[in-house]
Design a protein around this motif. Structure first.
Motif, mmCIF file in Angstrom:
data_model
loop_
_atom_site.group_PDB
_atom_site.id
_atom_site.type_symbol
_atom_site.label_atom_id
_atom_site.label_comp_id
_atom_site.label_asym_id
_atom_site.label_seq_id
_atom_site.Cartn_x
_atom_site.Cartn_y
_atom_site.Cartn_z
ATOM 1 N N LEU A 1 0.851 -1.086 0.042
ATOM 2 C CA LEU A 1 -0.020 0.049 -0.064
ATOM 3 C C LEU A 1 0.986 1.420 0.010
ATOM 4 O O LEU A 1 0.447 2.357 -0.555
ATOM 5 C CB LEU A 1 -1.116 -0.101 1.264
ATOM 6 C CG LEU A 1 -2.097 -1.150 1.095
ATOM 7 C CD1 LEU A 1 -2.740 -1.252 2.615
ATOM 8 C CD2 LEU A 1 -2.953 -0.943 0.029
ATOM 9 N N ILE A 2 1.932 1.035 0.414
ATOM 10 C CA ILE A 2 3.052 2.399 0.482
ATOM 11 C C ILE A 2 3.644 2.404 -0.673
ATOM 12 O O ILE A 2 3.647 3.367 -1.518
ATOM 13 C CB ILE A 2 3.972 2.262 1.587
ATOM 14 C CG1 ILE A 2 3.153 2.282 2.996
ATOM 15 C CG2 ILE A 2 4.974 3.679 1.576
ATOM 16 C CD1 ILE A 2 4.175 2.133 4.404
ATOM 17 N N GLU A 3 4.034 1.128 -1.421
ATOM 18 C CA GLU A 3 4.776 1.084 -2.490
ATOM 19 C C GLU A 3 4.113 1.727 -3.780
ATOM 20 O O GLU A 3 4.507 2.245 -4.595
ATOM 21 C CB GLU A 3 5.105 -0.313 -2.846
ATOM 22 C CG GLU A 3 6.100 -0.349 -4.110
ATOM 23 C CD GLU A 3 6.457 -1.796 -4.191
ATOM 24 O OE1 GLU A 3 7.417 -2.154 -5.020
ATOM 25 O OE2 GLU A 3 5.779 -2.636 -3.655
ATOM 26 N N LYS A 4 2.792 1.413 -3.659
ATOM 27 C CA LYS A 4 1.840 1.661 -4.519
ATOM 28 C C LYS A 4 1.654 3.204 -4.804
ATOM 29 O O LYS A 4 1.489 3.735 -5.828
ATOM 30 C CB LYS A 4 0.131 1.251 -4.356
ATOM 31 C CG LYS A 4 -0.936 1.406 -5.311
ATOM 32 C CD LYS A 4 -1.966 0.830 -4.988
ATOM 33 C CE LYS A 4 -3.011 1.144 -5.890
ATOM 34 N NZ LYS A 4 -4.484 0.559 -5.682
ATOM 35 N N GLU A 5 1.839 4.088 -3.887
ATOM 36 C CA GLU A 5 1.942 5.567 -4.080
ATOM 37 C C GLU A 5 3.321 6.157 -4.272
ATOM 38 O O GLU A 5 3.255 7.416 -4.716
ATOM 39 C CB GLU A 5 1.729 5.975 -2.658
ATOM 40 C CG GLU A 5 0.386 5.756 -2.162
ATOM 41 C CD GLU A 5 -0.834 6.205 -2.773
ATOM 42 O OE1 GLU A 5 -0.785 7.248 -3.486
ATOM 43 O OE2 GLU A 5 -1.775 5.266 -2.936
ATOM 44 N N LEU A 6 4.277 5.422 -4.709
ATOM 45 C CA LEU A 6 5.569 5.859 -4.992
ATOM 46 C C LEU A 6 6.023 5.997 -6.500
ATOM 47 O O LEU A 6 7.177 6.334 -6.711
ATOM 48 C CB LEU A 6 6.669 4.940 -4.225
ATOM 49 C CG LEU A 6 6.682 5.255 -2.791
ATOM 50 C CD1 LEU A 6 7.474 4.407 -1.996
ATOM 51 C CD2 LEU A 6 7.253 6.572 -2.393
ATOM 52 N N SER A 7 5.170 5.840 -7.250
ATOM 53 C CA SER A 7 5.467 5.872 -8.842
ATOM 54 C C SER A 7 6.733 5.242 -9.326
ATOM 55 O O SER A 7 7.546 6.025 -9.797
ATOM 56 C CB SER A 7 5.035 7.366 -9.328
ATOM 57 O OG SER A 7 4.017 7.810 -8.853
ATOM 58 N N GLY A 8 6.956 4.338 -8.738
ATOM 59 C CA GLY A 8 8.406 3.695 -9.382
ATOM 60 C C GLY A 8 9.386 3.711 -8.314
ATOM 61 O O GLY A 8 10.343 2.996 -8.502
ATOM 62 N N THR A 9 9.437 4.871 -7.551
ATOM 63 C CA THR A 9 10.336 4.801 -6.565
ATOM 64 C C THR A 9 10.500 3.523 -5.496
ATOM 65 O O THR A 9 9.470 3.153 -5.015
ATOM 66 C CB THR A 9 10.306 6.130 -5.506
ATOM 67 O OG1 THR A 9 10.325 7.205 -6.058
ATOM 68 C CG2 THR A 9 11.368 6.210 -4.396
ATOM 69 N N LYS A 10 11.652 2.888 -5.434
ATOM 70 C CA LYS A 10 11.798 1.820 -4.656
ATOM 71 C C LYS A 10 11.956 1.870 -3.245
ATOM 72 O O LYS A 10 12.702 2.684 -2.702
ATOM 73 C CB LYS A 10 12.977 0.799 -5.086
ATOM 74 C CG LYS A 10 13.043 0.934 -6.534
ATOM 75 C CD LYS A 10 11.797 -0.433 -6.959
ATOM 76 C CE LYS A 10 11.831 -0.633 -8.629
ATOM 77 N NZ LYS A 10 10.739 -1.534 -8.982
ATOM 78 N N ILE A 11 11.148 0.864 -2.555
ATOM 79 C CA ILE A 11 11.299 0.754 -0.986
ATOM 80 C C ILE A 11 12.529 0.015 -0.736
ATOM 81 O O ILE A 11 12.547 -1.058 -1.159
ATOM 82 C CB ILE A 11 10.060 0.600 -0.274
ATOM 83 C CG1 ILE A 11 8.839 1.293 -0.771
ATOM 84 C CG2 ILE A 11 10.375 0.461 1.142
ATOM 85 C CD1 ILE A 11 7.550 1.006 -0.148
ATOM 86 N N LYS A 12 13.359 0.537 0.350
ATOM 87 C CA LYS A 12 14.623 -0.270 0.948
ATOM 88 C C LYS A 12 14.063 -0.622 2.484
ATOM 89 O O LYS A 12 14.550 0.395 3.172
ATOM 90 C CB LYS A 12 15.783 0.353 0.489
ATOM 91 C CG LYS A 12 16.923 -0.686 0.835
ATOM 92 C CD LYS A 12 18.278 -0.072 0.842
ATOM 93 C CE LYS A 12 19.142 -1.044 1.392
ATOM 94 N NZ LYS A 12 20.671 -0.468 1.051
ATOM 95 N N PRO A 13 13.433 -1.552 2.681
ATOM 96 C CA PRO A 13 13.106 -1.693 4.147
ATOM 97 C C PRO A 13 14.215 -2.084 4.857
ATOM 98 O O PRO A 13 15.170 -2.989 4.563
ATOM 99 C CB PRO A 13 11.912 -2.666 4.011
ATOM 100 C CG PRO A 13 12.272 -3.645 2.913
ATOM 101 C CD PRO A 13 12.992 -2.619 2.030
ATOM 102 N N GLN A 14 14.269 -1.502 6.299
ATOM 103 C CA GLN A 14 15.337 -1.703 7.125
ATOM 104 C C GLN A 14 14.658 -2.270 8.533
ATOM 105 O O GLN A 14 13.909 -1.229 8.995
ATOM 106 C CB GLN A 14 16.250 -0.748 7.085
ATOM 107 C CG GLN A 14 17.164 -0.520 5.998
ATOM 108 C CD GLN A 14 18.110 0.599 6.041
ATOM 109 O OE1 GLN A 14 18.804 0.512 7.245
ATOM 110 N NE2 GLN A 14 18.422 1.584 5.172
ATOM 111 N N SER A 15 14.817 -3.305 9.275
ATOM 112 C CA SER A 15 14.302 -3.541 10.437
ATOM 113 C C SER A 15 15.128 -3.380 11.756
ATOM 114 O O SER A 15 16.502 -3.645 11.411
ATOM 115 C CB SER A 15 14.023 -5.019 10.428
ATOM 116 O OG SER A 15 13.209 -5.634 11.642
ATOM 117 N N PHE A 16 14.793 -2.503 12.518
ATOM 118 C CA PHE A 16 15.582 -2.465 13.858
ATOM 119 C C PHE A 16 14.941 -3.064 15.135
ATOM 120 O O PHE A 16 13.627 -3.248 15.063
ATOM 121 C CB PHE A 16 15.700 -0.925 14.018
ATOM 122 C CG PHE A 16 16.357 -0.290 12.791
ATOM 123 C CD1 PHE A 16 17.859 0.026 12.942
ATOM 124 C CD2 PHE A 16 15.823 0.043 11.780
ATOM 125 C CE1 PHE A 16 18.503 0.635 11.906
ATOM 126 C CE2 PHE A 16 16.484 0.760 10.754
ATOM 127 C CZ PHE A 16 17.821 1.186 10.732
#
Length: 370
Positions: free
Chosen positions: A76-91
């Motif tokens: 749902l977040i990625e859908k709004e990003l118009s091709g900008t890639k998400i790089k998730p990081q867990s802490f």
């Protein structure tokens, strides 16, 4: 807490969307042309490439970070990003996430109020901004019912918190102070022994009897209950309206300045994620658990996640006044000096997104960027 858009608002939106066609049909040529041009521009903007090729988003594998868990899991977040890639990081801890943000290896993060305050103060207000809320509640005092039956029974007992100076630690120290008891905030020694213990270790320590209880967030609290513990106090009972911030969304000031379009897109995604969570509670719970499984190798047991999930309130509102109170508690406990929090919030983009979605704007309690 955000509510789903009412049907009447959707109907109004549908009527609005047809206005350019109606005006053209009626012969209002110049006005219709303006509306058509505006609609075309809006459509083009919605699909255009954003200013950053990727955005690095940090979060904890905790249910109190449900917006991140579900938003990433469901796309749902990625859908709004118009091709900008998400790089998730867990802490696993706030200080390490703040370090990543300050060090330039993280752009946006889901994090608790105390690390947000500490990170802002240590950088003299130069490194981060709180740009949205994410969750309220989800913190409980769970005890061994054989040893502790009333709140007064805590005196002389060993109670765990996740980390010195973290959000739960500050709240527990303040509660102890309100009882008139004394505890050294550095060592944790006093009328109650405050034992700083990683949430991953707390359940084993509880089962082994090395602690008598814990003031902890979900799902650790429900894990302790499943191991025989009893909820003696839900922290929501201590707050006006039973609301207090447990998770914020923060951003690097550098990233916010250079890529406001990406930050706005992420916020559109989080607002839509929160709306989806409210409308699909069972699916959202399963989605969060699936993300936790992907992070840790196994999902939470139903006897843990089922009672934990409803105790967390998902919200876009950062509940800024409660962060201010939490900072005052930290000062009172002598964990920090009186902080200058002016400018810690920048809710401009969030309120823009909320307004566009037909939702009420939220307040920064006078702590916004000037």
């Amino acid at each position: 807490m955000s509510a789903a858009r009412p049907l009447t608002a959707l109907r109004a939106l549908a009527v609005t969307a047809t206005l350019p066609l109606l005006l053209t049909a009626c012969g209002y040529g110049s006005e219709a042309k303006k509306e058509d041009d505006k609609a075309a521009t809006t459509a083009a903007d919605a699909g255009k490439k954003l200013s950053a090729s990727e955005v690095r988003i940090g979060y904890f594998p905790n249910l109190t970070h449900a917006t991140a868990l579900v938003g990433l899991q469901e796309g749902l977040i990625e859908k709004e990003l118009s091709g900008t890639k998400i790089k998730p990081q867990s802490f696993n801890a706030g200080p390490s996430e703040i370090e990543a943000l300050n060090g330039g290896s993280l752009d946006i993060g889901f994090i608790g109020p105390s690390p947000s305050i500490n990170g802002y103060v240590k950088s003299k207000g130069s490194n981060l901004r709180i740009i949205s809320g994410s969750a309220s509640g989800g913190v409980k005092l769970v005890v061994n019912p054989d040893k502790i039956k009333t709140l007064d029974d805590l005196k002389g007992k060993k109670i765990a918190t996740p980390q010195k100076g973290n959000t739960q630690d500050v709240a527990f120290l303040n509660w102890i102070s309100e009882k008139g008891w004394k505890v050294d905030p550095e060592s944790g020694k006093g009328d109650v022994s405050v034992v700083r213990t990683d949430n991953k270790v707390t359940p084993d320590a509880f089962k082994q009897g090395s602690i008598d209880g814990a003031w902890v967030p979900e799902p650790t609290a429900s894990k302790l209950v499943s191991d025989g513990g009893s909820v003696l106090l839900d922290e929501t009972a201590l707050w006006p309206d039973k609301k207090f911030v447990i998770t914020n969304i923060i951003v690097s000031q550098k990233f916010l300045k250079e890529h406001p379009d990406v930050v706005e897109a992420v916020l559109r995604g989080t607002v839509k994620t929160n709306e989806w969570i409210h409308a699909n509670q069972d699916k959202a719970k399963a989605s969060a658990n699936a993300r936790l499984e992907a992070e840790g190798g196994k999902p939470l047991d139903p006897k843990v996640i089922d009672p934990a999930w409803p105790s967390i309130a998902i919200t876009d509102d950062p509940l800024a006044a409660t962060l201010k109170t939490q900072s005052e508690w930290a000062v009172k406990a002598k964990l920090i000096e009186q902080p200058d929090l002016a400018g810690i919030y920048d809710l401009t983009l969030l309120n823009k997104v909320l307004k566009a979605a037909g939702k009420p704007e939220v307040s920064d309690a006078g702590l916004g960027a000037k």
